[in-house]
Scaffold this motif. Structure first.
Motif, short mmCIF file in Angstrom:
data_model
loop_
_atom_site.label_atom_id
_atom_site.label_comp_id
_atom_site.label_asym_id
_atom_site.label_seq_id
_atom_site.Cartn_x
_atom_site.Cartn_y
_atom_site.Cartn_z
N GLU A 239 0.83 -1.21 0.00
CA GLU A 239 0.00 0.00 0.00
C GLU A 239 0.86 1.25 0.00
O GLU A 239 1.92 1.29 0.63
CB GLU A 239 -0.91 0.01 1.23
N ILE A 240 0.42 2.27 -0.75
CA ILE A 240 1.11 3.56 -0.72
C ILE A 240 0.07 4.66 -0.46
O ILE A 240 -1.13 4.45 -0.69
CB ILE A 240 1.88 3.85 -2.03
N SER A 241 0.55 5.78 0.00
CA SER A 241 -0.33 6.90 0.29
C SER A 241 -0.27 7.93 -0.84
O SER A 241 0.60 7.87 -1.71
CB SER A 241 0.09 7.57 1.61
N VAL A 258 9.93 -4.63 -1.41
CA VAL A 258 9.70 -5.56 -2.51
C VAL A 258 11.02 -5.88 -3.22
O VAL A 258 11.25 -6.99 -3.67
CB VAL A 258 8.68 -4.96 -3.51
N MET A 259 11.88 -4.87 -3.30
CA MET A 259 13.25 -5.05 -3.79
C MET A 259 14.21 -4.80 -2.65
O MET A 259 13.92 -3.99 -1.76
CB MET A 259 13.56 -4.08 -4.93
N LYS A 260 15.35 -5.46 -2.69
CA LYS A 260 16.33 -5.27 -1.62
C LYS A 260 17.10 -3.97 -1.77
O LYS A 260 17.33 -3.24 -0.81
CB LYS A 260 17.29 -6.46 -1.57
N THR A 261 17.56 -3.68 -2.99
CA THR A 261 18.41 -2.51 -3.22
C THR A 261 18.02 -1.80 -4.51
O THR A 261 17.40 -2.39 -5.40
CB THR A 261 19.90 -2.92 -3.33
N LYS A 262 18.44 -0.54 -4.62
CA LYS A 262 18.20 0.22 -5.85
C LYS A 262 19.00 -0.36 -7.00
O LYS A 262 18.54 -0.34 -8.15
CB LYS A 262 18.57 1.69 -5.63
N ASP A 295 -8.82 1.39 -10.64
CA ASP A 295 -9.51 1.00 -9.40
C ASP A 295 -8.54 1.03 -8.22
O ASP A 295 -8.52 0.13 -7.36
CB ASP A 295 -10.12 -0.40 -9.54
N ASN A 296 -7.69 2.06 -8.21
CA ASN A 296 -6.76 2.32 -7.10
C ASN A 296 -5.66 1.27 -6.95
O ASN A 296 -5.09 1.12 -5.86
CB ASN A 296 -7.50 2.48 -5.77
N GLU A 297 -5.34 0.54 -8.01
CA GLU A 297 -4.23 -0.41 -7.93
C GLU A 297 -3.62 -0.64 -9.31
O GLU A 297 -4.26 -0.44 -10.33
CB GLU A 297 -4.69 -1.74 -7.33
N PHE A 298 -2.31 -1.01 -9.30
CA PHE A 298 -1.68 -1.43 -10.54
C PHE A 298 -0.77 -2.61 -10.24
O PHE A 298 -0.39 -2.86 -9.09
CB PHE A 298 -0.94 -0.28 -11.25
N LYS A 306 7.83 -12.92 -9.83
CA LYS A 306 7.38 -12.07 -8.72
C LYS A 306 6.37 -11.04 -9.21
O LYS A 306 6.62 -10.30 -10.16
CB LYS A 306 8.57 -11.37 -8.05
N PHE A 307 5.23 -11.01 -8.53
CA PHE A 307 4.16 -10.08 -8.88
C PHE A 307 3.67 -9.40 -7.60
O PHE A 307 3.56 -10.04 -6.56
CB PHE A 307 2.98 -10.82 -9.52
N TYR A 308 3.37 -8.12 -7.72
CA TYR A 308 2.80 -7.38 -6.60
C TYR A 308 1.75 -6.41 -7.12
O TYR A 308 1.90 -5.85 -8.20
CB TYR A 308 3.88 -6.59 -5.83
N LYS A 309 0.71 -6.23 -6.32
CA LYS A 309 -0.22 -5.13 -6.56
C LYS A 309 0.26 -3.93 -5.76
O LYS A 309 0.60 -4.09 -4.58
CB LYS A 309 -1.63 -5.49 -6.12
N VAL A 310 0.26 -2.77 -6.37
CA VAL A 310 0.49 -1.53 -5.63
C VAL A 310 -0.87 -0.87 -5.46
O VAL A 310 -1.55 -0.57 -6.46
CB VAL A 310 1.47 -0.60 -6.36
N VAL A 311 -1.26 -0.68 -4.22
CA VAL A 311 -2.62 -0.19 -3.91
C VAL A 311 -2.51 1.21 -3.33
O VAL A 311 -1.74 1.45 -2.40
CB VAL A 311 -3.32 -1.13 -2.91
N LEU A 312 -3.32 2.13 -3.85
CA LEU A 312 -3.34 3.51 -3.38
C LEU A 312 -4.40 3.63 -2.28
O LEU A 312 -5.58 3.33 -2.50
CB LEU A 312 -3.67 4.47 -4.54
N LYS A 313 -3.94 4.02 -1.09
CA LYS A 313 -4.87 4.15 0.04
C LYS A 313 -5.18 5.61 0.34
O LYS A 313 -4.33 6.47 0.16
CB LYS A 313 -4.27 3.48 1.28
#
Length: 313
Positions: A239-241, A258-262, A295-298, A306-313
């Protein structure tokens, strides 16, 4: 740190071994190794080990050219001594381990015979190797952890879902309780059909390690990612703001763990391994904007697994 690791290992092992009411005992060999007097140990235990025979052991022979420290050379003595202590303390008569530990285990068997005039035994299991003969359980970023805090059930499921075709039957045989007739049937599948065997493998192992509920979630998430019109609710999410909008995609993924380093993120971008909503990310500083969200996510994809949803809160 060691005490924490022991507690975590015990928690993982409790899924397979019953520690209640003394049915199984977890011992820390530091309890008897740390207090040893070096001279006494070398005199009482070292006297029973032949250096010539130790050097002939496969585990030492393979290390002679690359370098073998004196500490490593002592592992055989210490592991043999562990077996002796457990034999005296609990009447333990069999040591089990991977077949790369054979020499160290036999050392304990012989030490018990010489010191206690008792019979003891060793039993090995084959190491889990891939079709090239290399140990499995290692990925580009390191180990495949049993701890869900280190490898999520989803990542764990995806690892087994993506093993090489040639390794599927061996993994089903060694790591699941499926009947061997079914293992052989699944292992004989070819072409696109082998993916069905991989789904069975991934589900069965994830169920054993993380439980049926988490295995079903991981399976559902995988189907959502690779199928059409599926429920995406079980895909791992971060989740991100509103305040984090405008942050670079790599910076954000590192910040969220989600990632260890840049540098890992930059490397992924350079190798065309990072996607947002199925579009390859070309610039690691690409900002996360409101336009990316539906719908507030990508969806973020890193590599093939590896897959993740990024959700806007």
């Amino acid at each position: 740190t060691i005490a924490h690791n022991v507690a975590c290992i015990k928690k993982q092992m409790e899924k397979f071994i019953d520690f209640s009411e003394g049915r199984a005992i977890l011992e820390n060999n530091a309890d008897w190794l740390l207090g040893l007097n070096y001279i006494d140990f070398i005199r009482d235990i070292g006297a029973h080990f032949s250096v010539n025979r130790m050097l002939a052991a496969e585990c030492f022979k393979t290390r002679m050219e690359s370098g073998l420290s004196f500490l490593e050379f002592n592992y055989m003595l210490m592991q043999g001594y562990d077996f002796l202590v457990l034999n005296k303390k609990y009447g333990c008569t069999m040591e089990l381990g991977g077949d790369d530990q054979w020499s160290n285990m036999i050392a304990g068997v012989e030490l018990i015979r010489k010191k206690e005039q008792k019979q003891a035994y060793a039993m090995t299991c084959t190491l889990l190797t891939n079709s090239e003969g290399k140990k499995m359980g290692k990925t580009a970023k390191g180990a495949l952890w049993l701890d869900p805090e280190k490898t999520t059930p989803h990542e764990f499921y995806q690892y087994w879902r993506n093993v090489d075709d040639a390794d599927v039957e061996k993994c089903l045989a060694l790591l699941t309780f499926l009947p061997m007739d079914e293992v052989r049937r699944l292992g004989a599948l070819e072409g696109a059909e082998i993916n069905e065997a991989k789904k069975v493998l991934a589900y069965e192992i994830t169920k054993m390690i993380h439980g049926e509920e988490e295995a079903m979630k991981a399976k559902s998430a995988a189907e959502a990612l690779f199928g059409a019109g599926q429920d995406m609710s079980n895909v791992p999410a971060v989740e991100i703001s509103e305040e984090q909008l405008g942050t670079g995609i790599v910076d954000l993924l590192v910040e969220k763990g989600v990632m260890k380093t840049k540098s890992e993120g930059r490397r992924l971008v350079q190798q065309n391994g990072l996607s947002v909503n199925d579009e390859k990310v070309k610039d690691f500083a690409m900002p996360v904007t409101r336009e990316l969200f539906k719908d507030n996510e990508f969806l973020v994809k890193m590599g093939k697994k590896k897959f993740y949803k990024v959700v806007l809160k």
